[in-house]
Write an enzyme that holds these catalytic residues in place. Structure first.
Site, PDB file in Angstrom:
ATOM      1  N   VAL A  33      -2.100 -14.734   7.892  1.00 34.83           N
ATOM      2  CA  VAL A  33      -2.240 -14.715   6.425  1.00 34.83           C
ATOM      3  C   VAL A  33      -1.666 -13.444   5.800  1.00 34.83           C
ATOM      4  O   VAL A  33      -0.937 -13.511   4.803  1.00 34.83           O
ATOM      5  CB  VAL A  33      -3.729 -14.822   6.023  1.00 34.83           C
ATOM      6  CG1 VAL A  33      -3.845 -15.099   4.547  1.00 34.83           C
ATOM      7  CG2 VAL A  33      -4.419 -15.890   6.811  1.00 34.83           C
ATOM      8  N   GLY A  61       0.601 -11.325   6.879  1.00 36.92           N
ATOM      9  CA  GLY A  61       2.061 -11.289   6.988  1.00 36.92           C
ATOM     10  C   GLY A  61       2.715 -12.223   5.988  1.00 36.92           C
ATOM     11  O   GLY A  61       3.634 -11.835   5.256  1.00 36.92           O
ATOM     12  N   SER A 101      -4.357  -2.296   2.673  1.00 42.66           N
ATOM     13  CA  SER A 101      -5.717  -2.665   2.288  1.00 42.66           C
ATOM     14  C   SER A 101      -5.712  -3.576   1.072  1.00 42.66           C
ATOM     15  O   SER A 101      -4.826  -3.507   0.231  1.00 42.66           O
ATOM     16  CB  SER A 101      -6.525  -1.407   1.978  1.00 42.66           C
ATOM     17  OG  SER A 101      -7.810  -1.775   1.564  1.00 42.66           O
ATOM     18  N   HIS A 124     -10.555   5.448   4.853  1.00 46.54           N
ATOM     19  CA  HIS A 124     -10.769   4.524   3.729  1.00 46.54           C
ATOM     20  C   HIS A 124     -11.824   3.486   4.108  1.00 46.54           C
ATOM     21  O   HIS A 124     -12.754   3.223   3.354  1.00 46.54           O
ATOM     22  CB  HIS A 124      -9.439   3.852   3.365  1.00 46.54           C
ATOM     23  CG  HIS A 124      -9.592   2.581   2.590  1.00 46.54           C
ATOM     24  ND1 HIS A 124      -9.946   1.390   3.187  1.00 46.54           N
ATOM     25  CD2 HIS A 124      -9.468   2.304   1.281  1.00 46.54           C
ATOM     26  CE1 HIS A 124     -10.030   0.454   2.259  1.00 46.54           C
ATOM     27  NE2 HIS A 124      -9.743   0.978   1.096  1.00 46.54           N
ATOM     28  N   ASN A 125     -11.683   2.894   5.283  1.00 49.82           N
ATOM     29  CA  ASN A 125     -12.639   1.862   5.696  1.00 49.82           C
ATOM     30  C   ASN A 125     -14.036   2.448   5.877  1.00 49.82           C
ATOM     31  O   ASN A 125     -15.029   1.815   5.533  1.00 49.82           O
ATOM     32  CB  ASN A 125     -12.190   1.203   7.000  1.00 49.82           C
ATOM     33  CG  ASN A 125     -11.035   0.250   6.777  1.00 49.82           C
ATOM     34  OD1 ASN A 125     -10.319   0.354   5.796  1.00 49.82           O
ATOM     35  ND2 ASN A 125     -10.851  -0.679   7.688  1.00 49.82           N
ATOM     36  N   GLU A 142     -15.505   2.855   2.587  1.00 50.61           N
ATOM     37  CA  GLU A 142     -15.908   1.523   2.116  1.00 50.61           C
ATOM     38  C   GLU A 142     -17.308   1.174   2.665  1.00 50.61           C
ATOM     39  O   GLU A 142     -18.163   0.680   1.922  1.00 50.61           O
ATOM     40  CB  GLU A 142     -14.856   0.520   2.599  1.00 50.61           C
ATOM     41  CG  GLU A 142     -15.109  -0.907   2.222  1.00 50.61           C
ATOM     42  CD  GLU A 142     -14.003  -1.817   2.794  1.00 50.61           C
ATOM     43  OE1 GLU A 142     -12.798  -1.474   2.658  1.00 50.61           O
ATOM     44  OE2 GLU A 142     -14.340  -2.834   3.405  1.00 50.61           O
TER      45      GLU A 142
END
Ligand code: 2AM
Length: 485
Positions: free
Chosen positions: A15, A17, A131, A189-190, A193
């Site tokens: 998905v 890609g 992201s 970043h994750n 989150e």
């Protein structure tokens, strides 16, 4: 002879890609698509890509032949050996100066290794955080590219065109830094989150249990918060989730089993922070909170036998408390980002990266899960002072936490009295109080270490010099200076 028609090649038609290819096509780039299972190339061209300028390839060789120079090949395949396999397959068909971009969820040490290995071969490697999920990939992700900087000028037009845009129109994509910096920043970043989500969840539990608010009332509070300094994607979706009713008219969220899943990037951030000795406590607590949540059966048993406070309800002015709650959430969030930037600062030192801190804040400003108005302030802070030692030292954030601290204390204290867990809200406050103490009790800790293990200590009046005291008068004066527990 095959004509070099494509601006970029993309390998991996899952998905993410597919959506990135369609996004690039919308932005007038010609993309050549390839996938290990080549039937997916045909299927893609006949369906999602029908009527577009997208072309396909049935081998890595054909893919490379169809690319304009310097060739740019982006991988969106499963992290791990699949990336190394494709790099091996690509190498015979590439020339010096060609570019391999890994846009998958690779762990940053792999990107550091790949960047160095490929540099020796004259191939420019970019490891890019991507992201924003499927929707982001299709209409504008946050892109965090790092690696061999020579590649940047070649991929910049494509990357900045397809990326999300901040409200002021700035692309949420800039050069992050050297070798594995792109994937490192994506990892942090994750982690952030995880922290943001945990903070919101704690606030929700306080509102529900402590204040006894209905779901619509809670949604109203989040709606209000979303108009101010807490304006963010996660606050917005929380509002919508709280309003969402199941077919029987009851809030769906209450029917969801309270065991959190995780894919591991928050854990990576936590482990990395321990390795580097940087107190990224909020992300750590957020990961542990997920772990505790998944022990549902044990918690169910504990809930029946372990006692808590008798009065688990807030008896004061609810409106005032909600205001304090919003302030506590904001202050804790500031601490979480400050910790994240502390970690990135240390990693940059460890690896010799020159990290683009203002750019990082801007890259997270749109397109990704943690997008928020607040990131604009972080960008401003690093634009004003690129060498900022700590986000909390920036005048804006210093003042913001200073203003919120008394409300924050009240929220944590009340939650503690009511027996409502607030691991993230309270660890942030503990960190804040720890950071602002010039003197911590580690003097006693050092004395203990010297007492039982002769580990030595330094005197405040003479740093850098090991001292050992024979605390008991027994056992002689031998110190254990080489042993560092
Ligand atoms: P596939 O369609 O041939 O399975 C997400 O899984 C993407 O990564 C898919 O495009 C998938 O290709 C690819 N992928 C997963 N493991 C792979 C491997 N070991 N080698 C090559 N491609 C792989």
């Amino acid at each position: 002879m095959t004509q070099a028609v494509a601006d970029i090649g993309l390998i991996g038609l899952a998905v993410m890609g597919q959506n990135l290819i369609l996004n690039m096509n919308d932005n007038d780039f010609v993309v050549c698509a390839y996938n290990r299972t080549t039937s997916k190339v045909d299927h893609f061209l006949e369906n999602e890509a029908k009527g577009t300028k997208i072309v396909g390839a049935h081998s890595v060789e054909e893919l490379c032949a169809k690319l304009k120079r310097p060739r740019k090949v982006m991988l969106l395949v499963k992290a791990g050996s699949a990336v190394d396999n494709f790099i091996e397959q690509l190498l015979p068909h590439l020339e010096k100066g060609d570019i391999i971009i890994d846009g998958g969820n690779s762990h940053f040490p792999d990107s550091i290794r790949r960047c160095k290995d490929l540099q020796e071969k004259g191939i420019l490697f970019v490891g890019s955080g991507v992201s924003g999920g499927e929707e982001g990939a299709r209409y504008g992700p946050s892109l965090m590219p790092g690696g061999n900087q020579e590649a940047w000028e070649h991929i910049k037009p494509i990357f900045q065109a397809i990326s999300a845009k901040a409200p002021d129109g700035a692309p949420c994509c800039d050069w992050v830094g050297e070798t594995g910096a792109g994937h490192y920043v994506k990892m942090v970043h994750n982690g952030i989150e995880y922290g943001d989500m945990q903070l919101i969840c704690e606030v929700y539990q306080i509102m529900k249990e402590g204040l006894g608010l209905s779901h619509d009332e809670m949604a109203d509070v989040f709606e209000e918060w979303n108009k101010g300094e807490l304006d963010s994607f996660l606050i917005e979706i929380t509002r919508d989730i709280l309003r969402y009713k199941d077919t029987d008219g009851k809030p769906l969220v209450e029917k969801i089993r309270d065991t959190a899943g995780q894919k591991g990037t928050g854990k990576w951030t936590g482990i990395d922070s321990l390795d580097r000795g940087i107190p990224v406590t909020l992300i750590g607590e957020a990961v542990y909170a997920r772990c505790l949540s998944s022990l549902k059966d044990e918690r169910t048993r504990a809930s029946k036998i372990l006692s808590g406070p008798k009065d688990a309800k807030y008896n004061g002015d609810k409106k005032e408390f909600l205001d304090q709650l919003g302030q506590a959430l904001y202050a804790a969030k500031i601490v979480s980002y400050a910790q994240g930037f502390m970690l990135m600062r240390q990693a940059a030192k460890d690896y010799g990266w020159k990290l683009n801190n203002a750019g990082i804040a801007l890259m997270w400003r749109g397109g990704c899960i943690i997008r928020s108005a607040f990131l604009g302030k972080i960008r401003d802070a690093y634009n004003t002072n690129p060498e900022l030692e700590n986000l909390l030292f920036d005048p804006f954030f210093q003042e913001a936490t200073g203003k919120a601290q008394s409300a924050w204390r009240s929220v944590v204290a009340n939650a503690v009295s009511m027996g409502i867990p607030t691991p993230a809200l309270s660890t942030a406050l503990n960190f804040y109080d720890g950071l602002r103490h010039e003197m911590l009790p580690a003097n006693l800790l050092q004395a203990q270490r010297d007492y039982f293990g002769a580990h030595t200590y330094e005197l405040l009046s003479n740093p850098g010099h090991a001292v050992h005291t024979n605390w008991t008068g027994r056992g002689g004066n031998v110190s254990a200076s080489t042993y560092d527990a």
